[in-house]
Design a protein around this motif. Structure first.
Motif, PDB file in Angstrom:
ATOM      1  N   GLN A  44     -13.907   6.465  -4.574  1.00 50.47           N
ATOM      2  CA  GLN A  44     -13.559   5.512  -3.514  1.00 50.47           C
ATOM      3  C   GLN A  44     -12.996   4.227  -4.108  1.00 50.47           C
ATOM      4  O   GLN A  44     -12.026   3.674  -3.595  1.00 50.47           O
ATOM      5  N   LEU A  45     -13.595   3.759  -5.191  1.00 49.47           N
ATOM      6  CA  LEU A  45     -13.107   2.552  -5.847  1.00 49.47           C
ATOM      7  C   LEU A  45     -11.708   2.787  -6.413  1.00 49.47           C
ATOM      8  O   LEU A  45     -10.821   1.938  -6.270  1.00 49.47           O
ATOM      9  N   GLN A  47      -9.505   4.869  -5.261  1.00 48.17           N
ATOM     10  CA  GLN A  47      -8.599   4.913  -4.117  1.00 48.17           C
ATOM     11  C   GLN A  47      -8.306   3.500  -3.607  1.00 48.17           C
ATOM     12  O   GLN A  47      -7.158   3.173  -3.296  1.00 48.17           O
ATOM     13  N   ASP A  48      -9.345   2.656  -3.519  1.00 46.61           N
ATOM     14  CA  ASP A  48      -9.139   1.280  -3.062  1.00 46.61           C
ATOM     15  C   ASP A  48      -8.235   0.508  -4.025  1.00 46.61           C
ATOM     16  O   ASP A  48      -7.374  -0.269  -3.593  1.00 46.61           O
ATOM     17  N   THR A  51      -4.704   1.732  -3.451  1.00 54.12           N
ATOM     18  CA  THR A  51      -4.200   1.130  -2.210  1.00 54.12           C
ATOM     19  C   THR A  51      -3.781  -0.307  -2.461  1.00 54.12           C
ATOM     20  O   THR A  51      -2.713  -0.752  -2.032  1.00 54.12           O
ATOM     21  N   HIS A  52      -4.622  -1.032  -3.186  1.00 55.14           N
ATOM     22  CA  HIS A  52      -4.318  -2.441  -3.426  1.00 55.14           C
ATOM     23  C   HIS A  52      -3.116  -2.609  -4.353  1.00 55.14           C
ATOM     24  O   HIS A  52      -2.380  -3.591  -4.220  1.00 55.14           O
ATOM     25  N   GLU A 114      -9.379 -11.212  -5.890  1.00 56.60           N
ATOM     26  CA  GLU A 114      -9.193 -11.369  -4.445  1.00 56.60           C
ATOM     27  C   GLU A 114      -9.554 -12.779  -3.995  1.00 56.60           C
ATOM     28  O   GLU A 114      -8.839 -13.381  -3.188  1.00 56.60           O
ATOM     29  N   MET A 150      -9.131  -6.440   1.794  1.00 52.88           N
ATOM     30  CA  MET A 150      -9.464  -5.755   0.544  1.00 52.88           C
ATOM     31  C   MET A 150     -10.777  -6.289  -0.018  1.00 52.88           C
ATOM     32  O   MET A 150     -11.611  -5.516  -0.500  1.00 52.88           O
ATOM     33  N   LYS A 153     -13.509  -4.591   1.841  1.00 57.19           N
ATOM     34  CA  LYS A 153     -13.666  -3.199   1.403  1.00 57.19           C
ATOM     35  C   LYS A 153     -14.427  -3.144   0.081  1.00 57.19           C
ATOM     36  O   LYS A 153     -15.327  -2.323  -0.087  1.00 57.19           O
ATOM     37  N   LEU A 154     -14.032  -3.998  -0.850  1.00 61.69           N
ATOM     38  CA  LEU A 154     -14.689  -4.013  -2.151  1.00 61.69           C
ATOM     39  C   LEU A 154     -16.155  -4.409  -2.012  1.00 61.69           C
ATOM     40  O   LEU A 154     -17.021  -3.844  -2.686  1.00 61.69           O
ATOM     41  N   ILE A 157     -18.144  -1.377  -0.698  1.00 64.38           N
ATOM     42  CA  ILE A 157     -18.375  -0.324  -1.697  1.00 64.38           C
ATOM     43  C   ILE A 157     -19.343  -0.809  -2.780  1.00 64.38           C
ATOM     44  O   ILE A 157     -20.161  -0.036  -3.275  1.00 64.38           O
TER      45      ILE A 157
END
Length: 167
Positions: A44-45, A47-48, A51-52, A114, A150, A153-154, A157
């Protein structure tokens, strides 16, 4: 040009300088993310981060658009803050053998990035509005919203599994 440089005389000058700062930062982030993607083990990380990376590439183009809208050529100025955040992440990542601890470290580094971006874009939006540049503010606000999303999301997770797995 330093923060208190004589070249910065007006809010408009400061706006352009900060735009150059975030332009440089976005370019550096685009270079750093592929290495971070290759080092994380949590799917998942990973993928994130992927995406970023795509969002960051788009942010570079959007910042270039703001430069054009404001009548300036897109160019960056060295940003010691983002360089330091990226250098620290690379140093720490090189010292960690446990893949789950490495995931937690890289996630924390990504959140530091971020948070830096959120402060810069928030400031740029406010200054663009003060300068009567709602057009620029609108584009910058789109980026700001993506950076905040983002970060959320981080954070999710991190709290839901990555930090637990590293413990």
């Amino acid at each position: 040009m330093g923060l208190f440089s004589k070249d910065i005389k007006t809010l408009d000058d400061l706006f352009i300088h900060t735009l150059q700062d975030i332009y440089y930062a976005e370019q550096q982030i685009t270079k750093a993310l592929p290495e971070m993607i290759s080092k994380v083990s949590d799917s998942q990380l990973k993928q994130d981060f992927q995406t970023h990376l795509g969002e960051t590439e788009q942010h570079v183009k959007m910042v270039e658009q703001v430069f054009r809208m404001h009548g300036h050529d897109a160019k960056g100025v060295t940003c010691p803050a983002i360089d330091g955040i990226i250098d620290e992440a690379q140093d720490i990542a090189g010292d960690i053998d446990d893949p789950q601890v490495l995931d937690a470290a890289l996630l924390a580094a990504a959140q530091a990035v971020e948070h830096y971006e959120i402060t810069r874009y928030g400031t740029l939006v406010a200054w663009a509005k003060q300068l009567g540049r709602e057009d620029c503010a609108g584009v910058l606000h789109q980026i700001l919203d993506q950076e905040k999303a983002m970060d959320q999301k981080l954070n999710r997770i991190a709290e839901s599994k990555v930090n637990r797995q590293a413990a």
